[in-house]
Design a protein around this motif. Structure first.
Motif, PDB file in Angstrom:
ATOM      1  N   GLU A  96       0.829  -1.208   0.000  1.00  0.00           N
ATOM      2  CA  GLU A  96       0.000   0.000   0.000  1.00  0.00           C
ATOM      3  C   GLU A  96       0.861   1.255   0.000  1.00  0.00           C
ATOM      4  O   GLU A  96       1.842   1.361   0.728  1.00  0.00           O
ATOM      5  CB  GLU A  96      -0.901   0.019   1.234  1.00  0.00           C
ATOM      6  CG  GLU A  96      -1.749   1.280   1.351  1.00  0.00           C
ATOM      7  CD  GLU A  96      -2.495   1.362   2.670  1.00  0.00           C
ATOM      8  OE1 GLU A  96      -3.355   2.253   2.800  1.00  0.00           O
ATOM      9  OE2 GLU A  96      -2.219   0.535   3.564  1.00  0.00           O
ATOM     10  N   ILE A  97       0.499   2.228  -0.859  1.00  0.00           N
ATOM     11  CA  ILE A  97       1.089   3.555  -0.824  1.00  0.00           C
ATOM     12  C   ILE A  97       0.072   4.458  -0.137  1.00  0.00           C
ATOM     13  O   ILE A  97      -1.076   4.563  -0.589  1.00  0.00           O
ATOM     14  CB  ILE A  97       1.407   4.079  -2.237  1.00  0.00           C
ATOM     15  CG1 ILE A  97       2.367   3.127  -2.956  1.00  0.00           C
ATOM     16  CG2 ILE A  97       2.011   5.481  -2.159  1.00  0.00           C
ATOM     17  CD1 ILE A  97       3.720   2.982  -2.298  1.00  0.00           C
ATOM     18  N   VAL A  98       0.468   5.113   0.937  1.00  0.00           N
ATOM     19  CA  VAL A  98      -0.508   5.774   1.801  1.00  0.00           C
ATOM     20  C   VAL A  98      -1.194   6.974   1.150  1.00  0.00           C
ATOM     21  O   VAL A  98      -2.223   7.432   1.639  1.00  0.00           O
ATOM     22  CB  VAL A  98       0.140   6.217   3.134  1.00  0.00           C
ATOM     23  CG1 VAL A  98       0.598   5.009   3.925  1.00  0.00           C
ATOM     24  CG2 VAL A  98       1.267   7.199   2.893  1.00  0.00           C
ATOM     25  N   PHE A  99      -0.629   7.488   0.046  1.00  0.00           N
ATOM     26  CA  PHE A  99      -1.291   8.613  -0.607  1.00  0.00           C
ATOM     27  C   PHE A  99      -2.689   8.211  -1.087  1.00  0.00           C
ATOM     28  O   PHE A  99      -3.599   9.042  -1.129  1.00  0.00           O
ATOM     29  CB  PHE A  99      -0.450   9.128  -1.775  1.00  0.00           C
ATOM     30  CG  PHE A  99       0.912   9.632  -1.346  1.00  0.00           C
ATOM     31  CD1 PHE A  99       1.025  10.698  -0.463  1.00  0.00           C
ATOM     32  CD2 PHE A  99       2.068   9.037  -1.813  1.00  0.00           C
ATOM     33  CE1 PHE A  99       2.262  11.156  -0.056  1.00  0.00           C
ATOM     34  CE2 PHE A  99       3.309   9.487  -1.414  1.00  0.00           C
ATOM     35  CZ  PHE A  99       3.410  10.552  -0.526  1.00  0.00           C
ATOM     36  N   ASN A 100      -2.866   6.947  -1.461  1.00  0.00           N
ATOM     37  CA  ASN A 100      -4.195   6.476  -1.858  1.00  0.00           C
ATOM     38  C   ASN A 100      -5.165   6.538  -0.675  1.00  0.00           C
ATOM     39  O   ASN A 100      -6.334   6.905  -0.833  1.00  0.00           O
ATOM     40  CB  ASN A 100      -4.113   5.040  -2.397  1.00  0.00           C
ATOM     41  CG  ASN A 100      -3.242   4.935  -3.631  1.00  0.00           C
ATOM     42  OD1 ASN A 100      -3.199   5.860  -4.443  1.00  0.00           O
ATOM     43  ND2 ASN A 100      -2.538   3.827  -3.773  1.00  0.00           N
ATOM     44  N   TRP A 101      -4.680   6.165   0.507  1.00  0.00           N
ATOM     45  CA  TRP A 101      -5.505   6.231   1.712  1.00  0.00           C
ATOM     46  C   TRP A 101      -5.855   7.687   2.032  1.00  0.00           C
ATOM     47  O   TRP A 101      -7.000   7.997   2.382  1.00  0.00           O
ATOM     48  CB  TRP A 101      -4.754   5.590   2.875  1.00  0.00           C
ATOM     49  CG  TRP A 101      -5.429   5.695   4.206  1.00  0.00           C
ATOM     50  CD1 TRP A 101      -6.465   4.940   4.690  1.00  0.00           C
ATOM     51  CD2 TRP A 101      -5.109   6.633   5.256  1.00  0.00           C
ATOM     52  NE1 TRP A 101      -6.808   5.342   5.960  1.00  0.00           N
ATOM     53  CE2 TRP A 101      -5.995   6.357   6.330  1.00  0.00           C
ATOM     54  CE3 TRP A 101      -4.160   7.641   5.382  1.00  0.00           C
ATOM     55  CZ2 TRP A 101      -5.947   7.084   7.513  1.00  0.00           C
ATOM     56  CZ3 TRP A 101      -4.114   8.368   6.562  1.00  0.00           C
ATOM     57  CH2 TRP A 101      -4.994   8.093   7.616  1.00  0.00           C
ATOM     58  N   LEU A 102      -4.897   8.592   1.858  1.00  0.00           N
ATOM     59  CA  LEU A 102      -5.124   9.996   2.178  1.00  0.00           C
ATOM     60  C   LEU A 102      -6.127  10.649   1.244  1.00  0.00           C
ATOM     61  O   LEU A 102      -6.801  11.617   1.620  1.00  0.00           O
ATOM     62  CB  LEU A 102      -3.797  10.766   2.115  1.00  0.00           C
ATOM     63  CG  LEU A 102      -2.850  10.557   3.298  1.00  0.00           C
ATOM     64  CD1 LEU A 102      -1.497  11.160   3.001  1.00  0.00           C
ATOM     65  CD2 LEU A 102      -3.446  11.170   4.562  1.00  0.00           C
ATOM     66  N   ASN A 103      -6.234  10.133   0.018  1.00  0.00           N
ATOM     67  CA  ASN A 103      -7.190  10.708  -0.930  1.00  0.00           C
ATOM     68  C   ASN A 103      -8.622  10.657  -0.406  1.00  0.00           C
ATOM     69  O   ASN A 103      -9.468  11.464  -0.790  1.00  0.00           O
ATOM     70  CB  ASN A 103      -7.117   9.981  -2.274  1.00  0.00           C
ATOM     71  CG  ASN A 103      -5.867  10.355  -3.053  1.00  0.00           C
ATOM     72  OD1 ASN A 103      -5.292  11.418  -2.830  1.00  0.00           O
ATOM     73  ND2 ASN A 103      -5.449   9.495  -3.967  1.00  0.00           N
ATOM     74  N   GLY A 104      -8.886   9.694   0.465  1.00  0.00           N
ATOM     75  CA  GLY A 104     -10.235   9.562   1.020  1.00  0.00           C
ATOM     76  C   GLY A 104     -10.440  10.353   2.292  1.00  0.00           C
ATOM     77  O   GLY A 104     -11.504  10.265   2.914  1.00  0.00           O
ATOM     78  N   LYS A 105      -9.422  11.107   2.710  1.00  0.00           N
ATOM     79  CA  LYS A 105      -9.518  11.877   3.940  1.00  0.00           C
ATOM     80  C   LYS A 105      -9.618  13.368   3.625  1.00  0.00           C
ATOM     81  O   LYS A 105      -8.812  13.901   2.880  1.00  0.00           O
ATOM     82  CB  LYS A 105      -8.292  11.634   4.830  1.00  0.00           C
ATOM     83  CG  LYS A 105      -8.001  10.169   5.103  1.00  0.00           C
ATOM     84  CD  LYS A 105      -9.118   9.512   5.877  1.00  0.00           C
ATOM     85  CE  LYS A 105      -8.857   8.021   6.045  1.00  0.00           C
ATOM     86  NZ  LYS A 105      -9.978   7.329   6.686  1.00  0.00           N
ATOM     87  N   LYS A 106     -10.614  14.022   4.178  1.00  0.00           N
ATOM     88  CA  LYS A 106     -10.785  15.449   3.967  1.00  0.00           C
ATOM     89  C   LYS A 106     -10.453  16.206   5.238  1.00  0.00           C
ATOM     90  O   LYS A 106     -11.054  15.981   6.283  1.00  0.00           O
ATOM     91  CB  LYS A 106     -12.220  15.765   3.545  1.00  0.00           C
ATOM     92  CG  LYS A 106     -12.441  17.236   3.209  1.00  0.00           C
ATOM     93  CD  LYS A 106     -13.864  17.494   2.754  1.00  0.00           C
ATOM     94  CE  LYS A 106     -14.063  18.971   2.422  1.00  0.00           C
ATOM     95  NZ  LYS A 106     -15.454  19.243   1.992  1.00  0.00           N
ATOM     96  N   ASP A 107      -9.460  17.095   5.131  1.00  0.00           N
ATOM     97  CA  ASP A 107      -9.058  17.926   6.270  1.00  0.00           C
ATOM     98  C   ASP A 107      -8.849  17.126   7.551  1.00  0.00           C
ATOM     99  O   ASP A 107      -9.570  17.313   8.550  1.00  0.00           O
ATOM    100  CB  ASP A 107     -10.106  19.011   6.538  1.00  0.00           C
ATOM    101  CG  ASP A 107     -10.238  19.975   5.387  1.00  0.00           C
ATOM    102  OD1 ASP A 107      -9.300  20.059   4.581  1.00  0.00           O
ATOM    103  OD2 ASP A 107     -11.280  20.641   5.288  1.00  0.00           O
ATOM    104  N   PRO A 108      -7.892  16.220   7.582  1.00  0.00           N
ATOM    105  CA  PRO A 108      -7.659  15.440   8.805  1.00  0.00           C
ATOM    106  C   PRO A 108      -7.322  16.359   9.975  1.00  0.00           C
ATOM    107  O   PRO A 108      -6.526  17.288   9.828  1.00  0.00           O
ATOM    108  CB  PRO A 108      -6.473  14.538   8.438  1.00  0.00           C
ATOM    109  CG  PRO A 108      -5.815  15.228   7.287  1.00  0.00           C
ATOM    110  CD  PRO A 108      -6.904  15.913   6.534  1.00  0.00           C
TER     111      PRO A 108
END
Length: 248
Positions: A62-74
């Motif tokens: 897993e590359i975490v940028f893909n996970w971050l794409n689903g996060k809005k304003d953490p």
């Protein structure tokens, strides 16, 4: 007290960061959890909000940028930890507070913690959101304040070619070859300018990438700036620098 989470798929990397925080943070950082994947982090975030997440970029496949794409304003500061310099630009675009290369240097870790605390002090009661901590690459800001004996001078960023460390001072070099010495460290300027198109190419030099005319090959390489200045590039910074230059 800062509450932290560590995400890394390698046990020894998680353990080492925990130990570094215990030894160097003087009891000011509490590690709430240490996980090997983002799924575990998602479960944790359902009922907890940490101040900072130390996040490895490559987790198994897993590359975490893909996970971050689903996060809005953490609602936490994001610090990437990785053995690879090639992700520097992606980290900037992901609004990360900082980018620590493995093996993590204790001094660099302390600077990161100081940066987090500084942002926390600016907004009492809560840390700035990650998107407020670090603006997008190349923001619209055109001037920066320079402290002088008389007060402040506001300098156009486009007039600056590079900045050079001089112990606890910084020499600002301009396109017209003039220069001024300021009672601030280069690290302080780096924190302010790294999101505005400037890059720390060497321990002693912070360069305005828009003023780079040529990159000459070598052990680390040499930058030729538009005003004729020649700046050596450290071997450690070369790969990330070339990535940044290609992204312009």
């Amino acid at each position: 007290m800062l509450n932290a989470i560590i995400i890394d798929d390698e046990d020894h990397c998680r353990s080492r960061l925990v130990n570094l925080l215990e030894v160097y943070a003087n009891g000011k950082v509490k590690v709430l959890g240490s996980f090997s994947d983002t799924a575990s982090l998602d479960v944790f975030l359902e009922s907890n909000v940490p101040d900072v997440v130390f996040l490895d970029i490559e987790l198994d496949e897993e590359i975490v940028f893909n996970w971050l794409n689903g996060k809005k304003d953490p609602p936490f500061a994001l610090v990437f930890t990785t053995a690879h310099e090639r992700y520097a630009i992606e980290a900037i675009k992901a609004n990360a507070l900082d980018y620590l290369l493995k093996p993590i240097d204790p001094d660099e870790l302390l600077l990161t913690l100081e940066k987090i605390k500084s942002k926390s002090d600016q907004k009492p009661g809560a840390l700035s959101r990650a998107t407020e901590v670090l603006p997008a690459f190349h923001t619209a800001k055109k001037k920066i304040p320079i402290p002088t004996q008389e007060g402040l001078v506001f300098v156009e960023l486009d007039e600056i070619s590079h900045l050079q460390a001089d112990v606890n001072y910084t020499v600002i070099h301009f396109q017209n070859k003039q220069k001024i010495t300021v009672a601030k460290t280069l690290k302080e300027f780096e924190s302010m300018l790294q999101v505005l198109g400037f890059f720390r190419v060497h321990n002693s030099h912070l360069v305005n990438l828009s003023k780079v005319k040529q990159f000459k090959k070598g052990k680390g390489g040499t930058l030729i700036l538009e005003n004729g200045s020649q700046i050596d590039v450290s071997t450690r910074k070369k790969e990330a620098l070339l990535t940044a230059l290609r992204a312009m």
